[in-house]
Design a protein around this motif. Structure first.
Motif, short mmCIF file in Angstrom:
data_model
loop_
_atom_site.label_atom_id
_atom_site.label_comp_id
_atom_site.label_asym_id
_atom_site.label_seq_id
_atom_site.Cartn_x
_atom_site.Cartn_y
_atom_site.Cartn_z
N CYS A 97 17.47 29.48 -30.49
CA CYS A 97 17.11 29.57 -31.91
C CYS A 97 17.44 30.97 -32.45
N GLU A 98 17.83 31.00 -33.72
CA GLU A 98 18.16 32.25 -34.40
C GLU A 98 17.19 32.55 -35.54
N ARG A 99 16.50 31.53 -36.03
CA ARG A 99 15.54 31.71 -37.10
C ARG A 99 14.28 30.92 -36.74
N ILE A 100 13.21 31.21 -37.48
CA ILE A 100 11.95 30.54 -37.19
C ILE A 100 11.21 30.23 -38.48
N LEU A 101 10.51 29.11 -38.47
CA LEU A 101 9.61 28.76 -39.57
C LEU A 101 8.19 28.97 -39.10
N MET B 68 8.10 26.99 -35.65
CA MET B 68 9.14 25.99 -35.37
C MET B 68 10.49 26.69 -35.40
N GLY B 69 11.19 26.66 -34.29
CA GLY B 69 12.48 27.32 -34.20
C GLY B 69 13.56 26.58 -34.95
N LEU B 70 14.57 27.35 -35.40
CA LEU B 70 15.75 26.78 -36.06
C LEU B 70 16.98 27.24 -35.30
N SER B 71 17.78 26.28 -34.87
CA SER B 71 18.96 26.59 -34.06
C SER B 71 20.19 25.91 -34.65
N ARG B 72 21.34 26.51 -34.44
CA ARG B 72 22.60 25.87 -34.81
C ARG B 72 23.00 24.82 -33.78
N LYS B 73 22.29 24.81 -32.63
CA LYS B 73 22.63 23.88 -31.56
C LYS B 73 21.60 22.75 -31.51
N PRO B 74 22.04 21.50 -31.60
CA PRO B 74 21.09 20.39 -31.46
C PRO B 74 20.60 20.31 -30.02
N ARG B 75 19.40 19.81 -29.85
CA ARG B 75 18.85 19.59 -28.52
C ARG B 75 18.57 18.10 -28.40
N ALA B 76 19.23 17.45 -27.46
CA ALA B 76 19.16 15.98 -27.38
C ALA B 76 17.75 15.49 -27.09
N CYS B 77 17.01 16.19 -26.26
CA CYS B 77 15.67 15.74 -25.90
C CYS B 77 14.75 16.95 -25.80
N THR B 78 13.73 16.98 -26.62
CA THR B 78 12.79 18.10 -26.62
C THR B 78 11.40 17.58 -26.38
N VAL B 79 10.77 18.01 -25.30
CA VAL B 79 9.41 17.58 -25.04
C VAL B 79 8.47 18.35 -25.96
N HIS B 80 7.37 17.70 -26.35
CA HIS B 80 6.40 18.34 -27.22
C HIS B 80 5.05 17.69 -27.00
N GLY B 81 4.05 18.24 -27.67
CA GLY B 81 2.71 17.70 -27.52
C GLY B 81 2.21 17.90 -26.09
N CYS B 82 1.46 16.91 -25.59
CA CYS B 82 0.87 17.03 -24.25
C CYS B 82 1.93 17.24 -23.17
N GLU B 83 3.09 16.68 -23.38
CA GLU B 83 4.13 16.74 -22.35
C GLU B 83 4.65 18.17 -22.14
N ALA B 84 4.49 19.03 -23.15
CA ALA B 84 4.99 20.40 -23.06
C ALA B 84 3.92 21.39 -22.63
N CYS B 85 2.69 20.92 -22.56
CA CYS B 85 1.58 21.83 -22.29
C CYS B 85 1.29 21.92 -20.80
N GLY B 86 1.01 23.14 -20.34
CA GLY B 86 0.72 23.34 -18.92
C GLY B 86 -0.71 23.05 -18.53
N LYS B 87 -1.57 22.73 -19.49
CA LYS B 87 -2.98 22.51 -19.19
C LYS B 87 -3.17 21.06 -18.70
N LYS B 88 -3.01 20.87 -17.41
CA LYS B 88 -3.02 19.52 -16.83
C LYS B 88 -4.40 18.89 -16.79
N ASP B 89 -5.47 19.70 -16.89
CA ASP B 89 -6.80 19.14 -16.76
C ASP B 89 -7.47 18.86 -18.11
N CYS B 90 -6.72 18.90 -19.20
CA CYS B 90 -7.28 18.66 -20.53
C CYS B 90 -7.76 17.21 -20.64
#
Length: 232
Positions: free
Chosen positions: A95-99, A206-228
């Protein structure tokens, strides 16, 4: 895109006419600890009551600002604030810019939560789950509108990532607050302990990139807190 396609038109209709909000009842049940179990009829009725009251009381608002950003020696420099976070660094790769983004359901939802916290605790618990779900859905809708707007300009937007999530320090909430002028723009203030008022409010980057990312994990899947307890 299935969920967003299902959300877009109903959300726009609710914002325009005040009809029904497009509720994700599966998320409400997840926050209530039901998982995939069907709730008892009295709980299902409480959920319906809370949905109707939130539709009447919520006054959602959002604001955002765009900044240049760079990552140097693992320091994420967002122009208005800097931090070190491995999880945020992964999220913002290329990413080069951010919101910076802030949103709230408004103070009347807090009044509703406080009222039932005194009068009917069972309903207060359901109302809490429904209001969190409402805020997340509304943010998803606003973020999708932003994603489409920026993609038309050749920028690809990453999922929102909030202070306090993963190893992104909650202290960064102060920098986001200053940069967005949350109090002036959407009526949100920070307490000394970094809680937001109204309580059903959120900030994120939220990052802004000139490069698309085919698959981006988010939400619970991106969080390291496994015991939530709320983990999907």
């Amino acid at each position: 895109m299935g969920r967003m396609a299902d959300l877009m038109e109903p959300m726009e209709e609710w914002m325009r006419t005040g009809e029904r909000f497009p509720w994700d009842e599966g998320e409400i049940l997840r926050y209530l600890g039901y998982g995939r179990q069907k709730p008892e009829e009295n709980v299902a009725e409480l959920i319906r009551q809370c949905e109707r009251e939130l539709e009447d009381m919520a006054a959602p608002k959002a604001c955002w600002r765009e900044f240049p950003m760079a990552i140097r020696e693992h320091v994420v420099d967002m122009t208005c604030l800097q931090t070190t976070s491995k999880s945020l660094e992964r999220n913002l790769k290329d990413c080069e810019r951010i919101l910076l983004f802030g949103a709230t359901l408004g103070s009347r939802v807090d009044v509703l939560l406080q009222r039932y916290g005194r009068l009917q605790m069972s309903k207060a618990v359901v109302l809490e789950a429904a209001s969190v779900t409402m805020l997340e859905s509304w943010c998803d809708w606003k973020n999708e509108l932003l994603r489409r707007e920026f993609q038309e300009k050749g920028w690809y937007m990453r999922p929102r990532f909030s202070p306090g999530y993963g190893d992104f320090p909650l202290e960064c909430q102060r920098g986001v607050d200053r940069a967005l002028e949350l109090g002036k723009r959407i009526g949100v203030t920070l307490t000394d302990s970094l809680l937001m008022v109204p309580s059903k409010s959120v900030t994120a980057v939220m990052g802004l990139s000139r490069k698309p990312r085919a698959c981006t994990v988010h939400g619970c899947e991106a969080c390291g807190k496994k015991d939530c307890q709320y983990r999907r």
